[in-house]
Design a protein around this motif. Structure first.
Motif, mmCIF file in Angstrom:
data_model
loop_
_atom_site.group_PDB
_atom_site.id
_atom_site.type_symbol
_atom_site.label_atom_id
_atom_site.label_comp_id
_atom_site.label_asym_id
_atom_site.label_seq_id
_atom_site.Cartn_x
_atom_site.Cartn_y
_atom_site.Cartn_z
ATOM 1 N N TRP A 242 0.814 -1.213 0.000
ATOM 2 C CA TRP A 242 0.000 0.000 0.000
ATOM 3 C C TRP A 242 0.850 1.268 0.000
ATOM 4 C CZ3 TRP A 242 -4.559 -0.074 -1.825
ATOM 5 C CH2 TRP A 242 -5.387 -1.179 -1.654
ATOM 6 N N LEU A 243 2.020 1.216 0.614
ATOM 7 C CA LEU A 243 2.899 2.383 0.573
ATOM 8 C C LEU A 243 3.325 2.701 -0.855
ATOM 9 C CD1 LEU A 243 5.074 1.617 3.715
ATOM 10 C CD2 LEU A 243 3.472 3.519 3.461
ATOM 11 N N ARG A 244 3.635 1.665 -1.624
ATOM 12 C CA ARG A 244 4.012 1.887 -3.016
ATOM 13 C C ARG A 244 2.826 2.422 -3.821
ATOM 14 N NH1 ARG A 244 8.249 0.099 -6.334
ATOM 15 N NH2 ARG A 244 9.362 -0.075 -4.343
ATOM 16 N N GLU A 245 1.631 1.921 -3.519
ATOM 17 C CA GLU A 245 0.441 2.433 -4.202
ATOM 18 C C GLU A 245 0.260 3.927 -3.948
ATOM 19 O OE1 GLU A 245 -2.208 0.731 -6.226
ATOM 20 O OE2 GLU A 245 -0.245 -0.225 -6.493
ATOM 21 N N VAL A 246 0.434 4.340 -2.704
ATOM 22 C CA VAL A 246 0.264 5.752 -2.361
ATOM 23 C C VAL A 246 1.334 6.603 -3.046
ATOM 24 C CG1 VAL A 246 0.322 7.445 -0.485
ATOM 25 C CG2 VAL A 246 -0.899 5.295 -0.181
ATOM 26 N N MET A 247 2.583 6.154 -2.987
ATOM 27 C CA MET A 247 3.655 6.941 -3.602
ATOM 28 C C MET A 247 3.479 7.045 -5.109
ATOM 29 S SD MET A 247 7.143 6.102 -1.456
ATOM 30 C CE MET A 247 6.894 4.341 -1.134
ATOM 31 N N THR A 252 2.960 13.203 -7.807
ATOM 32 C CA THR A 252 3.510 13.341 -9.143
ATOM 33 C C THR A 252 4.315 14.630 -9.210
ATOM 34 O OG1 THR A 252 1.773 14.679 -10.192
ATOM 35 C CG2 THR A 252 1.361 12.302 -10.018
ATOM 36 N N ALA A 253 5.031 14.807 -10.317
ATOM 37 C CA ALA A 253 5.825 16.022 -10.495
ATOM 38 C C ALA A 253 5.036 17.127 -11.184
ATOM 39 C CB ALA A 253 7.078 15.695 -11.302
ATOM 40 N N GLY A 254 3.738 16.924 -11.416
ATOM 41 C CA GLY A 254 2.918 17.904 -12.103
ATOM 42 C C GLY A 254 2.328 18.944 -11.179
#
Length: 378
Positions: A242-247, A252-254
């Motif tokens: 879930w941590l990877r999902e959140v990150m 994003t860089a936008g």
């Protein structure tokens, strides 16, 4: 002049109504806070003395030195949200009182009040719930209702606000298996909501629905530590997922790269820590709770001149699970890292895989600190 509405309150109660001060205190190393309060021993003694109405002047001595503002919190709403925070704040005061070698009676007072979160736990819903003045649970309860009892959130978000004692919360919910089921439910409950308290869809609600991760509302701070609680139940692989999902999904860089409030740097700090592979769930302990790194290599340069090199050469979007971890070449199975050990520098090597390792981080000795478990609190 005494703080309004505090003439009959114990000094400790007054201290924790100043939430800005207490939050700041719990973020500062204990030795530094002890040094600060040591300059005002008379004021601190009076703060801990039952029945003493702590004055603005007394509070200003400490708060001005720490660079924080006084805050008179007299709003009768949002009390469960406050009470949960205050239980943790009392635990912070308990730690400070121990550091200052205060009398055992004073230390015991705050140890007891640190367990007050239990008073809000509803065994039927297995969530935190507001109470009436007579001490009974409010008759109308919806865990999906935002506002009222819970500041800019709902019970699904605030029920995890037991930073200092996750094991105590695990016990209330009926054990590790049920605790994990409740954590899972945050993501499986659809992103529906009750906005009747506000009379409109506030931006925090909209951010939750747009991100579409169930009732997980990363756009506001109260729930941001929740995913790391899987570690306390011995299932760190779920935290890693879930941590990877959140990150990946919520940063994003936008121009719309944040999923919600920044609030004094917390949302970006969460990302920086989580991308490195660990996060301070409970400031006041010396532990960082493990997730999984986002990058293949990161180097931390400390003020003491030492470096910590974190590597995960097999890292990828699919290889998000920790198969093995080595600290300075030695296999490491715990679900946390110690602050002072990190400051010594060295290497942390993660072996990443696309399948969860359900044998690692599962033993009782692997689990992070919890107040009721590690300090034998009754």
């Amino acid at each position: 002049m005494a703080m309004p509405g505090t003439a009959n309150m114990a000094a400790g109660d007054i201290a924790i109504t100043n939430i800005n001060m207490i939050i700041s205190v719990r973020r500062i190393p204990k030795k530094d806070v002890a040094a600060v309060l040591g300059k005002f021993p008379q004021s601190f003694s009076r703060m801990l003395k039952p029945g003493y109405p702590w004055s603005f002047a007394d509070m200003a001595k400490v708060s001005d030195y720490l660079g924080v503002s006084l805050n008179d919190l007299t709003d009768p709403n949002l009390t469960p949200a406050k009470a949960l925070e205050y239980a943790y704040d009392d635990w912070c005061i308990y730690q400070l009182a121990k550091e200052l070698k205060r009398p055992k009676k004073e230390i015991a007072l705050f140890a007891k009040r640190a367990m007050n979160y239990k008073n809000l736990f509803d065994s039927e819903s297995k969530l935190m719930r507001g109470k009436q003045k007579d001490g009974k649970f409010a008759p109308e309860f919806s865990p999906l209702k935002w506002g009222g009892d819970f500041t800019e959130g709902n019970s699904w978000h605030y029920s995890w606000s037991v930073f200092h004692d996750p094991q105590g919360l695990i016990d209330l919910m009926g054990g590790k298996e049920m605790f994990v089921t409740m954590l899972d439910s945050v993501f499986s409950v659809p992103p529906i909501f009750d906005d009747s308290y506000y009379g409109q869809v506030i931006h925090e609600i909209r951010e939750m629905t747009v991100m579409n991760m169930g009732n997980y509302a990363h756009g506001n701070q109260p729930i941001q530590h929740m995913i790391y609680l899987y570690d306390y139940a011995g299932q760190p692989w779920k935290a890693q997922y879930w941590l990877r999902e959140v990150m990946n999904r919520m940063y994003t860089a936008g121009p719309d790269g944040y999923c919600g409030d920044e609030d004094n740097g917390q949302t970006s700090a969460w990302y920086v820590f989580s991308a490195l592979g660990f996060y301070p769930v409970c400031p006041g302990t010396d532990e960082y709770i493990l997730g999984a790194p986002l990058f293949k290599k990161a180097t931390l340069h400390f003020e003491n001149g030492k470096n910590l090199v974190i590597t995960a050469s097999d890292n990828s979007d699919t290889n998000r699970y920790v198969d093995e971890m080595r600290v300075n070449g030695t296999v490491y199975t715990k679900n946390y890292l110690k602050h002072n050990e990190l400051l010594q520098g060295g290497t942390i090597d993660f072996k990443m895989t696309d399948r969860p390792n359900m044998q690692r981080g599962t033993q009782e000795s692997d689990l992070p600190y919890s107040f009721s478990k590690d300090e034998k609190v009754k």
